[in-house]
Design a protein around this motif. Structure first.
Motif, PDB file in Angstrom:
ATOM      1  N   ALA A  12       0.965  -1.243   0.110  1.00 13.01           N
ATOM      2  CA  ALA A  12       0.034   0.174  -0.118  1.00 13.01           C
ATOM      3  C   ALA A  12       0.851   1.169  -0.025  1.00 13.01           C
ATOM      4  O   ALA A  12       2.037   1.388   0.652  1.00 13.01           O
ATOM      5  CB  ALA A  12      -0.980  -0.054   1.168  1.00 13.01           C
ATOM      6  N   LYS A  13       0.146   2.416  -0.583  1.00 15.86           N
ATOM      7  CA  LYS A  13       0.822   3.676  -0.742  1.00 15.86           C
ATOM      8  C   LYS A  13      -0.088   4.471  -0.446  1.00 15.86           C
ATOM      9  O   LYS A  13      -1.391   4.258  -0.564  1.00 15.86           O
ATOM     10  CB  LYS A  13       1.472   3.803  -2.065  1.00 15.86           C
ATOM     11  N   VAL A  14      -0.120   5.968   0.184  1.00 18.79           N
ATOM     12  CA  VAL A  14      -0.973   6.622   0.549  1.00 18.79           C
ATOM     13  C   VAL A  14      -0.304   8.309   0.045  1.00 18.79           C
ATOM     14  O   VAL A  14       0.799   8.362  -0.004  1.00 18.79           O
ATOM     15  CB  VAL A  14      -1.186   6.866   1.962  1.00 18.79           C
ATOM     16  N   THR A  15      -1.312   8.955  -0.867  1.00 20.38           N
ATOM     17  CA  THR A  15      -0.977  10.228  -0.743  1.00 20.38           C
ATOM     18  C   THR A  15      -1.985  11.336   0.062  1.00 20.38           C
ATOM     19  O   THR A  15      -3.139  11.133   0.252  1.00 20.38           O
ATOM     20  CB  THR A  15      -1.689  10.652  -2.287  1.00 20.38           C
ATOM     21  N   LEU A  16      -1.131  12.243   0.817  1.00 21.18           N
ATOM     22  CA  LEU A  16      -1.669  13.083   1.354  1.00 21.18           C
ATOM     23  C   LEU A  16      -1.890  14.513   0.813  1.00 21.18           C
ATOM     24  O   LEU A  16      -0.919  14.792   0.223  1.00 21.18           O
ATOM     25  CB  LEU A  16      -0.721  13.433   2.708  1.00 21.18           C
TER      26      LEU A  16
ATOM     27  N   PHE B 159       5.395  13.928  10.223  1.00 21.20           N
ATOM     28  CA  PHE B 159       4.991  13.303  11.388  1.00 21.20           C
ATOM     29  C   PHE B 159       5.162  11.690  11.461  1.00 21.20           C
ATOM     30  O   PHE B 159       5.589  10.971  12.296  1.00 21.20           O
ATOM     31  CB  PHE B 159       3.662  13.659  11.848  1.00 21.20           C
ATOM     32  N   MET B 160       4.416  11.138  10.145  1.00 16.65           N
ATOM     33  CA  MET B 160       4.465   9.612  10.061  1.00 16.65           C
ATOM     34  C   MET B 160       5.840   9.233   9.866  1.00 16.65           C
ATOM     35  O   MET B 160       6.233   8.175  10.441  1.00 16.65           O
ATOM     36  CB  MET B 160       3.597   9.586   8.763  1.00 16.65           C
ATOM     37  N   VAL B 161       6.574   9.873   9.170  1.00 21.08           N
ATOM     38  CA  VAL B 161       8.075   9.230   8.949  1.00 21.08           C
ATOM     39  C   VAL B 161       8.977   9.314  10.234  1.00 21.08           C
ATOM     40  O   VAL B 161       9.808   8.544  10.479  1.00 21.08           O
ATOM     41  CB  VAL B 161       8.644  10.190   7.788  1.00 21.08           C
ATOM     42  N   SER B 162       8.472  10.432  11.000  1.00 22.43           N
ATOM     43  CA  SER B 162       9.374  10.325  12.285  1.00 22.43           C
ATOM     44  C   SER B 162       8.801   9.151  13.374  1.00 22.43           C
ATOM     45  O   SER B 162       9.735   8.607  14.108  1.00 22.43           O
ATOM     46  CB  SER B 162       8.929  11.637  13.078  1.00 22.43           C
ATOM     47  N   CYS B 163       7.631   8.659  13.115  1.00 28.95           N
ATOM     48  CA  CYS B 163       7.227   7.630  13.954  1.00 28.95           C
ATOM     49  C   CYS B 163       7.766   6.273  13.289  1.00 28.95           C
ATOM     50  O   CYS B 163       7.927   4.984  13.898  1.00 28.95           O
ATOM     51  CB  CYS B 163       5.770   7.447  13.833  1.00 28.95           C
ATOM     52  N   ALA B 164       7.666   6.192  11.903  1.00 29.76           N
ATOM     53  CA  ALA B 164       8.006   4.756  11.031  1.00 29.76           C
ATOM     54  C   ALA B 164       8.922   5.254   9.970  1.00 29.76           C
ATOM     55  O   ALA B 164       8.301   5.472   8.800  1.00 29.76           O
ATOM     56  CB  ALA B 164       6.700   4.275  10.802  1.00 29.76           C
ATOM     57  N   PRO B 165      10.183   5.488  10.083  1.00 28.99           N
ATOM     58  CA  PRO B 165      10.867   6.038   8.887  1.00 28.99           C
ATOM     59  C   PRO B 165      10.814   4.981   7.670  1.00 28.99           C
ATOM     60  O   PRO B 165      10.897   5.575   6.422  1.00 28.99           O
ATOM     61  CB  PRO B 165      12.392   5.854   9.492  1.00 28.99           C
ATOM     62  N   TYR B 166      10.613   3.735   7.957  1.00 26.31           N
ATOM     63  CA  TYR B 166      10.544   2.778   6.693  1.00 26.31           C
ATOM     64  C   TYR B 166       9.427   3.155   5.974  1.00 26.31           C
ATOM     65  O   TYR B 166       9.314   2.568   4.808  1.00 26.31           O
ATOM     66  CB  TYR B 166      10.745   1.417   7.198  1.00 26.31           C
TER      67      TYR B 166
ATOM     68  N   GLU C 292       8.474   6.190   4.493  1.00 28.99           N
ATOM     69  CA  GLU C 292       8.819   7.202   3.729  1.00 28.99           C
ATOM     70  C   GLU C 292       8.665   6.988   2.147  1.00 28.99           C
ATOM     71  O   GLU C 292       7.913   7.925   1.558  1.00 28.99           O
ATOM     72  CB  GLU C 292      10.296   7.720   3.961  1.00 28.99           C
ATOM     73  N   ASN C 293       9.192   6.003   1.623  1.00 31.16           N
ATOM     74  CA  ASN C 293       8.899   5.790   0.194  1.00 31.16           C
ATOM     75  C   ASN C 293       7.562   5.617  -0.173  1.00 31.16           C
ATOM     76  O   ASN C 293       7.180   5.482  -1.248  1.00 31.16           O
ATOM     77  CB  ASN C 293       9.941   4.955  -0.283  1.00 31.16           C
TER      78      ASN C 293
END
Length: 159
Positions: free
Chosen positions: A74-78, A105-112, A114-115
């Motif tokens: 899955a991928k998401v667009t904000l 915020f999301m990447v600070s919680c779960a860096p993996y 990011e892509n």
């Protein structure tokens, strides 16, 4: 010969179990699609001319992260949105700052993740509520507030 018979029986049991898997998978997929639909309908809202993530917004972003963690493809667009106060260019930039703040915020919680997170901005072009009054101290603040948001669109979730 007995060992071969036992292996054949085990193989048959395995096949029988596998044949029932698609039904379970469909139920799991239906449940996941329902969760994704619910989260897609949620929004993170912002104060006037701000891009800070509030506590309620953080909770929603954590739900989005959970969907990404449960669905490795899955991928998401904000997509960031604004109200109609300010110039078009300013609002597109503000929408981008809002989407970027959510991604940060999301990447600070779960860096993996990011892509798997993209950002976009629509500025003031897709309001949920049309408000003609675009003055700074508008009496329609509640209506304007509904337009200052981030929306989510998912892709890569198996149906």
């Amino acid at each position: 010969m007995w060992s071969r018979l036992v292996m054949m029986c085990c193989f048959c049991f395995l096949l029988t179990g596998v044949s029932s898997c698609p039904k379970k998978e469909v139920n799991t997929a239906n449940k996941m699609n329902s969760v994704v639909k619910q989260i897609s309908e949620k929004r993170v809202f912002f104060d006037y001319d701000k891009s800070d993530i509030a506590e309620a917004g953080a909770d929603i972003l954590l739900d989005v992260m959970e969907v990404l963690q449960d669905n490795p493809d899955a991928k998401v667009t904000l997509t960031g949105h604004t109200d109609n106060r300010g110039s078009y260019e300013y609002n597109v930039a503000l929408g981008a700052r809002r989407a970027d703040a959510a991604k940060k915020f999301m990447v600070s919680c779960a860096p993996y993740l990011e892509n798997r997170i993209k950002t976009a901005s629509r500025g003031e072009t897709e309001p949920l509520v049309y408000v003609q009054d675009d003055s700074k101290n508008s009496k329609y603040e509640k209506e304007h507030a509904k337009n200052r948001r981030i929306e989510f669109s998912f892709s890569g979730i198996k149906k």
